[in-house]
Scaffold this motif. Sequence first.
Motif, mmCIF file in Angstrom:
data_model
loop_
_atom_site.group_PDB
_atom_site.id
_atom_site.type_symbol
_atom_site.label_atom_id
_atom_site.label_comp_id
_atom_site.label_asym_id
_atom_site.label_seq_id
_atom_site.Cartn_x
_atom_site.Cartn_y
_atom_site.Cartn_z
ATOM 1 N N ILE A 1 0.856 -1.182 0.000
ATOM 2 C CA ILE A 1 0.000 0.000 0.000
ATOM 3 C C ILE A 1 0.893 1.233 0.000
ATOM 4 C CG2 ILE A 1 -1.795 1.294 1.215
ATOM 5 C CD1 ILE A 1 -2.774 -1.390 0.177
ATOM 6 N N GLY A 2 0.665 2.128 -0.956
ATOM 7 C CA GLY A 2 1.423 3.366 -1.014
ATOM 8 C C GLY A 2 0.532 4.541 -0.655
ATOM 9 N N LEU A 3 1.128 5.581 -0.134
ATOM 10 C CA LEU A 3 0.373 6.770 0.247
ATOM 11 C C LEU A 3 0.354 7.766 -0.903
ATOM 12 C CD1 LEU A 3 -1.098 8.555 2.312
ATOM 13 C CD2 LEU A 3 1.151 9.393 3.052
ATOM 14 N N GLY A 4 -0.845 8.066 -1.404
ATOM 15 C CA GLY A 4 -1.016 9.100 -2.411
ATOM 16 C C GLY A 4 -1.291 10.437 -1.742
ATOM 17 N N THR A 5 -0.648 11.490 -2.209
ATOM 18 C CA THR A 5 -0.719 12.782 -1.523
ATOM 19 C C THR A 5 -1.345 13.878 -2.378
ATOM 20 O OG1 THR A 5 1.493 13.473 -2.234
ATOM 21 C CG2 THR A 5 1.351 12.159 -0.207
#
Length: 327
Positions: A16-20
């Motif tokens: 899971i990656g954090l989208g900003t």
Amino acid sequence: MEYTHLGRSGLLVSRIGLGTMNFGDATDQAASFEIMDAAINNGINFFDSADVYGGPQSPDLAQGYGTSEEIIGEWLTKSGRRNEIVLATKVYQPMGLGPNDRRLSAYHIKRACEASLRRLQTDHIDVYQMHHVDRATPFEEIWQAMEQLVADGKITYVGSSNYAGWDVATAQLTAQHRHFLGLVSEQSQYNLTNRAIERELIPALSHFGIGLIPWGPLAGGVLAGLPNDEDGVRRKAPEVQEQLHRFAGQLADYERLCDQLGHSPAEVAQAWLLHQPIVSTLIAGARTVGHLEASVHAGTITLDADALSKLDQFWPGPGEAPQAYSW
């Protein structure tokens, strides 16, 4: 949190990656800091941004440009956690009204990278992604610029975003000719409602060993299930309402299956993506800590063969070219 290689590279990224993209726009700095703290605490190490995030993405409106990167830079400085994350950002979108303030000329790539580094308050970007294909600029010029940034220690890996299969092939063959690593990732729209990239892009990525980073895993909220008041704002957008009407029958079947599985529609949609072998990490564009934690939970869900088969029935893919339309 599980980790996997970003494409064929040796780099390990959280599933899971954090989208900003929401930072500085839908999410203020204080809430953005809370989300980034929660991401680290949940084992997320892939943070994704873009130079244009934080305001209206329009060539005629300059306000807000760079705000997402600036917020991340402030957090990195205050938290001291730069070495715990894989920092990714993008170049291509208009960052001003000048003729060279956009796209992928070597001139713009160099200036845009230096500007991103200043906003991010760091000396290097781990994954520098081309936000869109620029067919007016030859890849020889693009790779020359990227090679120089790697040699200068300003970037480590290069990724693409919104590329077609033949764009990926052209980019990689040119990189190979120059004895350069080339692309390690491609960030593309991919979800149950939109599987178009399975026809040609995903086979190209598999062939070249490039990891897929899906954006829009919930199709703008279409796959999120019954919204709460906050989520309902986004689902009222005309384009989302059109999709909800278009997929009404499929969504009813889908949400019944999710009930049977004991997971929310948003969790199942993200879990399905993580079951696709080509996917390295997916972008969770969280506006709240709660959204982020729901995405993290999706990474723990195992879908059995029967569930995956039913999802294929509800949301069929296009098949792989050319077998999908030829003998």
